[in-house]
Design an enzyme around this catalytic site. Structure first.
Site, PDB file in Angstrom:
ATOM      1  N   ASN A  70       2.789 -37.460  16.142  1.00  0.00           N
ATOM      2  CA  ASN A  70       2.508 -37.610  17.419  1.00  0.00           C
ATOM      3  C   ASN A  70       2.360 -39.274  17.623  1.00  0.00           C
ATOM      4  O   ASN A  70       1.510 -39.771  17.601  1.00  0.00           O
ATOM      5  CB  ASN A  70       1.114 -36.964  17.518  1.00  0.00           C
ATOM      6  CG  ASN A  70       0.721 -37.196  19.004  1.00  0.00           C
ATOM      7  OD1 ASN A  70       1.279 -37.434  19.959  1.00  0.00           O
ATOM      8  ND2 ASN A  70      -0.461 -36.839  19.059  1.00  0.00           N
ATOM      9  N   LYS A  93       2.196 -40.307  20.504  1.00  0.00           N
ATOM     10  CA  LYS A  93       1.344 -40.588  21.813  1.00  0.00           C
ATOM     11  C   LYS A  93       2.308 -41.518  22.647  1.00  0.00           C
ATOM     12  O   LYS A  93       3.402 -41.516  22.759  1.00  0.00           O
ATOM     13  CB  LYS A  93       0.027 -41.207  21.336  1.00  0.00           C
ATOM     14  CG  LYS A  93      -0.653 -40.332  20.480  1.00  0.00           C
ATOM     15  CD  LYS A  93      -2.040 -40.535  20.287  1.00  0.00           C
ATOM     16  CE  LYS A  93      -2.685 -39.645  19.277  1.00  0.00           C
ATOM     17  NZ  LYS A  93      -4.149 -39.635  19.159  1.00  0.00           N
ATOM     18  N   HIS A 123      -3.421 -30.879  23.274  1.00  0.00           N
ATOM     19  CA  HIS A 123      -4.016 -32.010  22.512  1.00  0.00           C
ATOM     20  C   HIS A 123      -5.373 -32.285  23.160  1.00  0.00           C
ATOM     21  O   HIS A 123      -5.346 -32.399  24.469  1.00  0.00           O
ATOM     22  CB  HIS A 123      -2.959 -33.122  22.431  1.00  0.00           C
ATOM     23  CG  HIS A 123      -3.375 -34.302  21.615  1.00  0.00           C
ATOM     24  ND1 HIS A 123      -4.676 -35.234  21.788  1.00  0.00           N
ATOM     25  CD2 HIS A 123      -3.182 -34.704  20.303  1.00  0.00           C
ATOM     26  CE1 HIS A 123      -4.736 -36.124  20.969  1.00  0.00           C
ATOM     27  NE2 HIS A 123      -3.932 -35.585  19.736  1.00  0.00           N
ATOM     28  N   SER A 152      -7.097 -39.129  11.909  1.00  0.00           N
ATOM     29  CA  SER A 152      -7.150 -40.293  11.037  1.00  0.00           C
ATOM     30  C   SER A 152      -6.660 -40.128   9.715  1.00  0.00           C
ATOM     31  O   SER A 152      -7.214 -40.467   8.496  1.00  0.00           O
ATOM     32  CB  SER A 152      -8.667 -40.943  10.847  1.00  0.00           C
ATOM     33  OG  SER A 152      -8.725 -41.562  12.257  1.00  0.00           O
ATOM     34  N   GLU A 163      -6.565 -35.223  24.023  1.00  0.00           N
ATOM     35  CA  GLU A 163      -6.405 -36.245  24.951  1.00  0.00           C
ATOM     36  C   GLU A 163      -5.807 -35.619  26.328  1.00  0.00           C
ATOM     37  O   GLU A 163      -6.239 -35.889  27.467  1.00  0.00           O
ATOM     38  CB  GLU A 163      -5.405 -37.285  24.539  1.00  0.00           C
ATOM     39  CG  GLU A 163      -6.110 -38.051  23.436  1.00  0.00           C
ATOM     40  CD  GLU A 163      -5.352 -38.729  22.253  1.00  0.00           C
ATOM     41  OE1 GLU A 163      -3.913 -38.998  22.529  1.00  0.00           O
ATOM     42  OE2 GLU A 163      -5.732 -39.392  21.250  1.00  0.00           O
ATOM     43  N   GLU A 217      -8.069 -30.607  15.020  1.00  0.00           N
ATOM     44  CA  GLU A 217      -8.231 -31.956  15.090  1.00  0.00           C
ATOM     45  C   GLU A 217      -9.568 -32.425  15.939  1.00  0.00           C
ATOM     46  O   GLU A 217      -9.801 -32.440  17.161  1.00  0.00           O
ATOM     47  CB  GLU A 217      -7.191 -32.727  16.168  1.00  0.00           C
ATOM     48  CG  GLU A 217      -5.687 -32.590  15.666  1.00  0.00           C
ATOM     49  CD  GLU A 217      -4.929 -33.499  16.362  1.00  0.00           C
ATOM     50  OE1 GLU A 217      -4.430 -34.438  15.617  1.00  0.00           O
ATOM     51  OE2 GLU A 217      -4.787 -33.584  17.692  1.00  0.00           O
ATOM     52  N   GLY A 223      -8.086 -41.179  15.969  1.00  0.00           N
ATOM     53  CA  GLY A 223      -7.819 -42.636  16.043  1.00  0.00           C
ATOM     54  C   GLY A 223      -9.192 -43.335  15.795  1.00  0.00           C
ATOM     55  O   GLY A 223      -9.309 -44.766  16.179  1.00  0.00           O
TER      56      GLY A 223
END
Ligand code: PGA
Length: 245
Positions: A9, A11, A93, A208, A95, A164, A170
Site C-alpha cells: 500500500n 499510500k 483502510h 509496521s 486512514e 490492521e 506507521g
C-alpha cells in the site's frame, strides 16, 4: 490451502521516477511463491500497468467509489480501475475511515462494487489504541466486519480481509504474533458464525510489517500474508517480506 498474499500500500507516496525504479526492481526479482500486489495512487496506475505488464505482480488501487458512475466529483469508479489493469482494490483502510468518514456500510458497498467488476477487494478492519486499552478490540472489529459479512457473506472467499490495528500503522509498533493471531482467529470465527466459508478466506496482517518481523507474523496459522505500507516503498524490503510469506 489458502494462497498467501503480500500487498503493498504505497499510500500518497511516489513519483514517476521513483515508481519506475521500484517497479523495475520488483519485476526483475525472482518470482515469489505468494501472490504479490502493489496498490499505487490513482495517477500512477497507467505507469504501473505498463511496467508490470507480463510480470506476476498484480496491480491494485487504494480506494474506489461505491457508485458505478455519475456525478461524484473526485471519485474513481471500479470500471475505470479495471481499464488500467487493476485486479485488486483496498477498501476501508483506517486512514479513509478516519479522515474521510467512511462507514462500515460504505466499505461493504465498495467491496460489493469491486466484486461486481471482477476485482478482489481487500477489506480492512482494525481497532485504535484507545479501543484496545478499553478491551473493545473484538467488539469493534466484529461491527466493522458485520456490514461486509451481511452483504457478501457467501462470496467471502473471493474477498481478502486485512487486520490492521490502527496503533501499529506507521508507528513502528507491531502487534506481537500472538496478538495478531488472536484477532485473526476471531475474524475467521466471526465469518464462520455468519455462515461464510471461513477457512477459504484470506486474512492479511498490516501494521509496521518489516523484513525482520514478517516471518514470525506469517507463521501464525490464521495469518495469510501482509498489507505493507512503509516497507513496500523499498524494493529490497518488500521483496524480503514477500519471500517470508
Ligand atoms: P505500515 O502501513 O506498514 O506503514 O504500518 C500499513 C498500512 O497502513 O497498510
Amino acid at each position: 490451502m489458502r494462497r498467501t498474499m503480500v500487498a503493498g500500500n504505497w499510500k500518497m507516496h511516489g513519483s514517476l521516477q521513483t515508481n519506475a525504479e521500484l517497479l523495475r526492481a520488483l519485476v526483475a526479482a525472482p518470482r515469489a511463491t505468494c501472490e504479490v500486489v502493489v496498490c499505487t495512487p490513482f495517477p500512477y496506475l497507467a505507469q504501473a500497468q505498463q511496467l508490470l505488464a507480463g510480470s506476476a505482480v498484480a496491480l491494485g488501487a487504494q480506494d474506489c467509489s461505491m457508485h458505478e458512475h455519475g456525478a461524484y466529483t473526485g471519485e474513481v469508479a471500479v470500471g475505470m480501475l479495471t481499464e488500467f489493469g487493476c485486479s485488486h482494490v483496498i477498501v476501508g483502510h483506517s486512514e479513509r475511515r478516519a479522515y474521510h468518514a467512511e462507514t462500515d456500510a460504505a466499505v461493504a458497498a465498495k467491496a460489493q462494487r469491486a466484486l461486481a467488476a471482477g476485482m478482489t477487494p481487500i477489506v480492512c478492519v482494525g481497532e485504535t489504541l484507545q479501543q484496545r486499552e478499553r478491551g473493545e478490540t473484538e467488539a469493534v472489529i466484529g461491527l466493522q466486519l458485520d456490514a461486509t459479512l451481511h452483504l457478501l457473506g457467501e462470496r467471502l472467499p473471493e474477498l481478502v480481509l486485512a487486520y490492521e490495528p490502527v496503533w501499529a500503522i506507521g508507528t513502528g509498533r507491531t502487534a506481537t504474533p500472538e496478538q495478531a493471531q488472536q484477532v485473526h482467529a476471531f475474524i475467521r470465527e466471526r465469518a464462520r458464525h455468519r455462515g461464510a466459508d471461513a477457512d477459504a478466506v484470506r486474512v492479511l496482517y498490516g501494521g509496521s510489517v518489516k523484513p525482520d518481523n514478517a516471518a514470525e507474523l506469517f507463521a501464525q496459522p490464521d495469518i495469510d500474508g501482509g498489507l505493507i505500507g512503509g516497507a513496500s516503498l523499498k524494493a529490497a524490503d518488500f521483496l524480503a517480506i514477500a519471500g517470508a510469506a
